[in-house]
Write an enzyme that holds these catalytic residues in place. Sequence first.
Site, PDB file in Angstrom:
ATOM      1  N   ASP A 186       0.829  -1.211   0.000  1.00 22.94           N
ATOM      2  CA  ASP A 186       0.000   0.000   0.000  1.00 22.94           C
ATOM      3  C   ASP A 186       0.862   1.258   0.000  1.00 22.94           C
ATOM      4  O   ASP A 186       1.961   1.267   0.553  1.00 22.94           O
ATOM      5  CB  ASP A 186      -0.913  -0.024   1.240  1.00 22.94           C
ATOM      6  CG  ASP A 186      -2.079   0.949   1.103  1.00 22.94           C
ATOM      7  OD1 ASP A 186      -2.356   1.408  -0.035  1.00 22.94           O
ATOM      8  OD2 ASP A 186      -2.709   1.254   2.129  1.00 22.94           O
ATOM      9  N   HIS A 195       2.372   3.641  -9.164  1.00 21.96           N
ATOM     10  CA  HIS A 195       2.175   2.204  -9.392  1.00 21.96           C
ATOM     11  C   HIS A 195       3.376   1.609 -10.128  1.00 21.96           C
ATOM     12  O   HIS A 195       3.783   0.480  -9.858  1.00 21.96           O
ATOM     13  CB  HIS A 195       0.888   1.965 -10.186  1.00 21.96           C
ATOM     14  CG  HIS A 195      -0.349   2.377  -9.432  1.00 21.96           C
ATOM     15  ND1 HIS A 195      -0.576   2.001  -8.124  1.00 21.96           N
ATOM     16  CD2 HIS A 195      -1.429   3.132  -9.790  1.00 21.96           C
ATOM     17  CE1 HIS A 195      -1.741   2.507  -7.711  1.00 21.96           C
ATOM     18  NE2 HIS A 195      -2.266   3.196  -8.707  1.00 21.96           N
ATOM     19  N   LEU A 222      10.920 -20.487  -4.749  1.00 16.53           N
ATOM     20  CA  LEU A 222       9.954 -19.615  -4.072  1.00 16.53           C
ATOM     21  C   LEU A 222       8.597 -19.768  -4.751  1.00 16.53           C
ATOM     22  O   LEU A 222       8.498 -19.723  -5.977  1.00 16.53           O
ATOM     23  CB  LEU A 222      10.405 -18.148  -4.171  1.00 16.53           C
ATOM     24  CG  LEU A 222       9.390 -17.097  -3.683  1.00 16.53           C
ATOM     25  CD1 LEU A 222       9.185 -17.182  -2.176  1.00 16.53           C
ATOM     26  CD2 LEU A 222       9.842 -15.684  -4.065  1.00 16.53           C
TER      27      LEU A 222
END
Length: 262
Positions: free
Chosen positions: A40, A57, A151
Amino acid sequence: MSAAAKPLGPAEQPLGTPESAAEPARPGAGLPQHIGIIMDGNGRWAASRGLPRALGHKAGAEAVRRTIEATARAGIGWLTLFAFSSENWQRPADEVRDLTGLMRMYLRSEVSSLAREGIRLRVIGERERFGAETVRAIGAAETATAHGTRLNLNVAVSYGGRAEIVAAARDLARQVAAGTLDPEQVDMATFARQLSTAGMPDPDLIIRTSGEQRLSNFLLWQSAYAELVFQDVLWPDYDAPHLAQAIAEFARRERRYGLRVA
Ligand code: IPE
Ligand code: IPE
Ligand code: MG
């Protein structure tokens, strides 16, 4: 780390699903097995620089790259990134377009390096809402990285915890109506298998950046016993030292799962 911070063994985890019990935290302790991040603060990062939100962004996507790398290097097996919530559709159309475009670009540009690095990408959430082109790009990225074992990376897009829980309940209701499921057999493990995270360990650490202290509909079922860490950094500024700090904070927590430790 206090002795009590040692994760409980799988048999001692009352709310663990069979999936999470099957993958106990590895020895070496203190390390979370699965980290979730609510990324955020992109808009505030841009505003503080007098830039359009789209550039916030874009800078956020760079932080995604850094964080994936830092997580893999730390030896964490699972990472779930909250990239777009089911509520984010209500933002102005141009921002939704920017975010969707960025996501598609990211998928295309990163897929080969993810595959090379042994990172398996999976997308959770209602991907169909992004349209056929994005659905194809997501499918291609998942297939190209399917062999990664270093991962497990989940990206949550058009994701909402409540919608996910409702969808699971609907699926189970359908099975009962069709006569293929006995309602008495519905337990927590059955329910967890209907979720988009079926077969994955629950997150044990959830990080939220930007100083906000809420879950905003992220992994509601799965976070029942997650440790929450809120960091006062805007997502585009996130880097390996912030992640290390959050992991260190996690190691200091005492996890009790409702039990008595002493
Ligand atoms: C996070 O940054 C990205 C998404 C929610 C898609 P925001 O866009 O929410 O940034 P702030 O919270 O307005 O600063
Ligand atoms: C949560 O951030 C969703 C993502 C990070 C993708 P928001 O910015 O949408 O959450 P609220 O509106 O502050 O709760
Ligand atoms: Mg926000």
